[in-house]
Structures are given as C-alpha cells and as structure tokens.
Write an enzyme that holds these catalytic residues in place. Structure first.
Site, mmCIF file in Angstrom:
data_model
loop_
_atom_site.group_PDB
_atom_site.id
_atom_site.type_symbol
_atom_site.label_atom_id
_atom_site.label_comp_id
_atom_site.label_asym_id
_atom_site.label_seq_id
_atom_site.Cartn_x
_atom_site.Cartn_y
_atom_site.Cartn_z
ATOM 1 C CB THR A 55 2.466 -19.440 -2.331
ATOM 2 O OG1 THR A 55 3.865 -19.419 -2.617
ATOM 3 C CG2 THR A 55 1.893 -20.788 -2.679
ATOM 4 C CB ALA A 74 -7.063 -2.291 -8.722
ATOM 5 C CG ASN A 130 8.445 -15.108 -5.153
ATOM 6 O OD1 ASN A 130 8.263 -16.328 -5.168
ATOM 7 N ND2 ASN A 130 8.586 -14.426 -4.042
ATOM 8 C CE1 TYR A 184 0.609 -7.381 -4.464
ATOM 9 C CE2 TYR A 184 2.580 -6.837 -5.720
ATOM 10 C CZ TYR A 184 1.372 -6.471 -5.168
ATOM 11 O OH TYR A 184 0.929 -5.179 -5.316
ATOM 12 C CE LYS A 191 -3.116 -18.590 -0.343
ATOM 13 N NZ LYS A 191 -3.714 -17.693 0.665
ATOM 14 C CB SER A 192 -1.848 -10.824 -1.511
ATOM 15 O OG SER A 192 -0.918 -11.441 -0.684
ATOM 16 C CG ASP A 204 10.193 -18.187 1.584
ATOM 17 O OD1 ASP A 204 10.962 -19.167 1.515
ATOM 18 O OD2 ASP A 204 8.995 -18.292 1.890
HETATM 19 P P1 NAP Z 1 8.707 -8.707 2.244
HETATM 20 O O1 NAP Z 1 7.829 -7.598 1.747
HETATM 21 O O2 NAP Z 1 9.649 -8.470 3.357
HETATM 22 O O3 NAP Z 1 7.829 -9.985 2.640
HETATM 23 C C1 NAP Z 1 6.727 -10.392 1.954
HETATM 24 C C2 NAP Z 1 6.231 -11.734 2.472
HETATM 25 O O4 NAP Z 1 6.075 -12.630 1.358
HETATM 26 C C3 NAP Z 1 7.173 -12.437 3.442
HETATM 27 O O5 NAP Z 1 6.412 -13.021 4.462
HETATM 28 C C4 NAP Z 1 7.829 -13.479 2.575
HETATM 29 O O6 NAP Z 1 8.246 -14.614 3.242
HETATM 30 C C5 NAP Z 1 6.683 -13.872 1.699
HETATM 31 N N1 NAP Z 1 7.063 -14.596 0.491
HETATM 32 C C6 NAP Z 1 8.091 -14.375 -0.357
HETATM 33 N N2 NAP Z 1 8.060 -15.259 -1.362
HETATM 34 C C7 NAP Z 1 6.992 -16.069 -1.119
HETATM 35 C C8 NAP Z 1 6.440 -17.183 -1.793
HETATM 36 N N3 NAP Z 1 6.953 -17.637 -2.929
HETATM 37 N N4 NAP Z 1 5.346 -17.775 -1.262
HETATM 38 C C9 NAP Z 1 4.798 -17.323 -0.125
HETATM 39 N N5 NAP Z 1 5.266 -16.279 0.559
HETATM 40 C C10 NAP Z 1 6.358 -15.662 0.058
HETATM 41 O O7 NAP Z 1 9.551 -9.215 0.988
HETATM 42 P P2 NAP Z 1 10.500 -10.452 0.792
HETATM 43 O O8 NAP Z 1 10.516 -11.342 1.992
HETATM 44 O O9 NAP Z 1 11.795 -9.958 0.287
HETATM 45 O O10 NAP Z 1 9.736 -11.233 -0.349
HETATM 46 C C11 NAP Z 1 9.475 -10.632 -1.593
HETATM 47 C C12 NAP Z 1 8.131 -11.118 -2.024
HETATM 48 O O11 NAP Z 1 7.125 -10.553 -1.204
HETATM 49 C C13 NAP Z 1 7.710 -10.721 -3.412
HETATM 50 O O12 NAP Z 1 8.343 -11.504 -4.382
HETATM 51 C C14 NAP Z 1 6.200 -10.933 -3.334
HETATM 52 O O13 NAP Z 1 5.808 -12.252 -3.664
HETATM 53 C C15 NAP Z 1 5.890 -10.719 -1.856
HETATM 54 N N6 NAP Z 1 5.047 -9.529 -1.697
HETATM 55 C C16 NAP Z 1 3.789 -9.733 -1.278
HETATM 56 C C17 NAP Z 1 2.899 -8.687 -1.209
HETATM 57 C C18 NAP Z 1 1.502 -8.970 -0.761
HETATM 58 O O14 NAP Z 1 1.195 -10.128 -0.517
HETATM 59 N N7 NAP Z 1 0.642 -7.963 -0.700
HETATM 60 C C19 NAP Z 1 3.305 -7.389 -1.547
HETATM 61 C C20 NAP Z 1 4.610 -7.213 -1.955
HETATM 62 C C21 NAP Z 1 5.488 -8.297 -2.044
HETATM 63 P P3 NAP Z 1 9.466 -14.632 4.261
HETATM 64 O O15 NAP Z 1 8.839 -14.191 5.545
HETATM 65 O O16 NAP Z 1 9.829 -16.045 4.194
HETATM 66 O O17 NAP Z 1 10.564 -13.754 3.788
#
Ligand code: NAP
Length: 266
Positions: free
Chosen positions: A163, A187, A123, A165, A167-168, A51
């Site tokens: 789904t 927060a 996203n 960030y 969601k987290s 993704d």
């Molecule tokens: P990453 O930090 O390497 O991976 C973050 C995780 O989020 C990966 O497992 C990624 O999936 C997954 N992800 C990305 N878009 C998603 C979506 N629409 N629905 C469900 N999971 C998704 O960063 P990245 O792969 O470049 O992705 C960037 C995204 O990471 C940001 O847009 C944000 O949504 C997410 N993120 C999440 C958190 C958290 O949950 N605490 C913190 C920072 C960022 P893949 O394994 O398929 O790449």
C-alpha cells in the site's frame, strides 16, 4: 495480556510528546505493564507517531521478532502499521483489560547485497540508478534468467508494503495473509530491443529474486530499505526474498487490513 510485563516507548519526537508518554506510561502501569528505558528489556515496543516512525521502531531494534510492536498515533491521521490513537486511549485500555487484542504477524523481506550480511525491510526494497542513464540488470527467479531489465529500477514489496510506494507505481494491494513478495518496475524501457514483463508479479517464499547489475557502466545504484537509504559500493548482485522473520504487532480484533485500506483510500 499476561505475557506482557514491560513496554518501551520509541518516540523520535519525544520532546513534543513528553506529556503523552508520561500519561501512556501511567496507563500501562495501571495495566501491570511497566515502562523500561532499554528496548532489550521490553516485551512491547510502542512507536509514537505515524507509519514512518513505526518502520523506524522496527529497524532501530534490529527487526526483533521476540517482542510485539504497537503503533500509537498522536494526530488524527489514519495509518497502516499504527493501530491505536492517543485520542482513543480509553479504547486501548479497555482492549488490554478485556484481552481484546490480537497479535498479527507481518513477514519481512531479506535483502543480501554482494553476499554481505543480510538486511531486512517491512515495506519494500528499491534499487535505482543514481546517474541519468537507465540501469540494466539481469533478473533471475531462483536460478532462472527471467528477463533483462532496462529502466529506472525495481521495487520488491511485502504485502503490508504493497500500500506504500508499490501502490503509487501501479502495483496491486496484497492481503497480508498471502505470503508473497511483489516485484514492481520503475519505468522500464519496452521496445523492439528491450522487453520486460511490464506488470507487477508476486513470488512466494521459495522463489527469491536475484538482480545481477550490468558491470559495463557504473550506475552507483541507490538502494532503500523502507525509509532508509543503503549505500554499498560496487553493487553487483542483490538477492531479495521473503524471510523467515515475522514482525508481531498488536491490533484491535475488529480492525483488519481491509478496514484500514478502506479508511485510507476510499
Ligand atoms: P515519507 O516519505 O515521509 O512518507 C511517505 C508516505 O508513505 C507517508 O504518508 C507514510 O505514512 C506512507 N507509508 C509508509 N508506509 C506505508 C504503508 N505500508 N502503506 C501505506 N502508506 C505508507 O516516508 P516514511 O513515512 O518514513 O515512510 C517510508 C515509506 O514511504 C517507504 O517505505 C515507501 O513505502 C513510502 N514511499 C512512497 C513513495 C511514493 O508513494 N511515491 C515514495 C517514497 C517512499 P505516514 O504518514 O503514516 O508516515
């Protein structure tokens, strides 16, 4: 599939996937779709990876909405934007032959900082203080001052970003057929002095959000658009809303968002 004549492979890890790309190129050629070396010529932009790679494919191509994006995974993981797996390449071939592929439209968010040129995300957009102090900002819905936020920051997500960030942080998962932007707190401080809604909320296209950051402290806010950091000096005002841009992706007919939600989370 007659509309599609050309394909560009967006492969950030091209060296590892060289053989796969050559094989995919041959397969698409057999379907009458020729590989091109520049994205401008491409009717289809295919990301190779997860993704995160799909998000980069859209971003690096300026959120082009006159082509379709196609995500192809090369490992065994399940993804949200990536609908196809290289290991199931025969299924992809058959789907193209039988015209058994749908185009799905995903809305992008438009983010305008200090009246600069707008940026887009698929996203989410996040804004946080980069200093240890909480960040204070006035939160407007249209021109209405809705709340005064004090906390780590704010996130605004598209339905497909719900789904990630969002969601987290305890935000809801939103069906992409619902055209809404979800606002989620990072927060927030809630006590007898500071009060915010405390839950996520959804806004439709006619209700953009404006954040006016408290000028009394220099918070050096960190902002992100999907997986990219945005550095803007002296951020005072941020406007966020659903844009008129839709990212078109190719998907198998029987693979809905909720199939993917089940596969990924349940
Ligand atoms: P990453 O930090 O390497 O991976 C973050 C995780 O989020 C990966 O497992 C990624 O999936 C997954 N992800 C990305 N878009 C998603 C979506 N629409 N629905 C469900 N999971 C998704 O960063 P990245 O792969 O470049 O992705 C960037 C995204 O990471 C940001 O847009 C944000 O949504 C997410 N993120 C999440 C958190 C958290 O949950 N605490 C913190 C920072 C960022 P893949 O394994 O398929 O790449």
């Amino acid at each position: 599939m007659d509309n599609y004549k050309t394909i560009y492979f967006f492969a950030p890890h091209a060296e590892e996937n060289n053989e796969i790309i050559t094989h995919l190129s041959d397969i698409f050629s057999g379907l009458g779709i020729e590989t091109v070396q520049s994205t401008e010529e491409a009717d289809i932009i295919a990301s190779i990876g997860g993704d995160g790679d799909f998000l980069q494919a859209v971003r690096k191509n300026g959120f082009r909405d006159d082509c379709v994006y196609l995500g192809i995974a090369v490992d065994d993981s399940n993804y949200f934007y990536v609908d196809f797996h290289y290991r199931e390449i025969d299924m992809l071939k058959e789907a193209f032959k039988q015209d058994d592929v749908d185009v799905r439209n995903y809305p992008a968010l438009k983010v305008t900082i200090n009246d600069n040129k707008p940026s887009y995300c698929l996203n989410e957009f996040t804004l946080r203080s980069s200093i240890i102090k909480t960040i204070k900002m006035d939160v407007y819905i249209n021109d209405f001052l809705f709340e005064q936020f004090n906390g780590d920051g704010i996130l605004a997500a598209t339905p497909t970003g719900s789904t990630g960030y969002n969601k987290s942080l305890g935000g809801a998962v939103v069906d992409p057929l619902i055209q809404a932007m979800q606002v989620t707190e990072l927060a927030s401080v809630n006590n007898n002095t500071h009060r915010t809604l405390g839950t996520s909320f959804l806004l439709n296209r006619e209700r953009p959000l404006t954040l006016l950051i408290d000028k009394n402290v220099d918070y050096y806010p960190i902002m992100s658009l999907d997986n990219e950091a945005l550095s803007v000096r002296n951020t005072e005002k941020v406007e966020i809303g659903l844009s008129d841009k839709f990212i078109k992706t190719l998907k198998l007919k029987n693979n809905t968002f909720w199939h993917k939600a089940q596969r990924n989370f349940l």
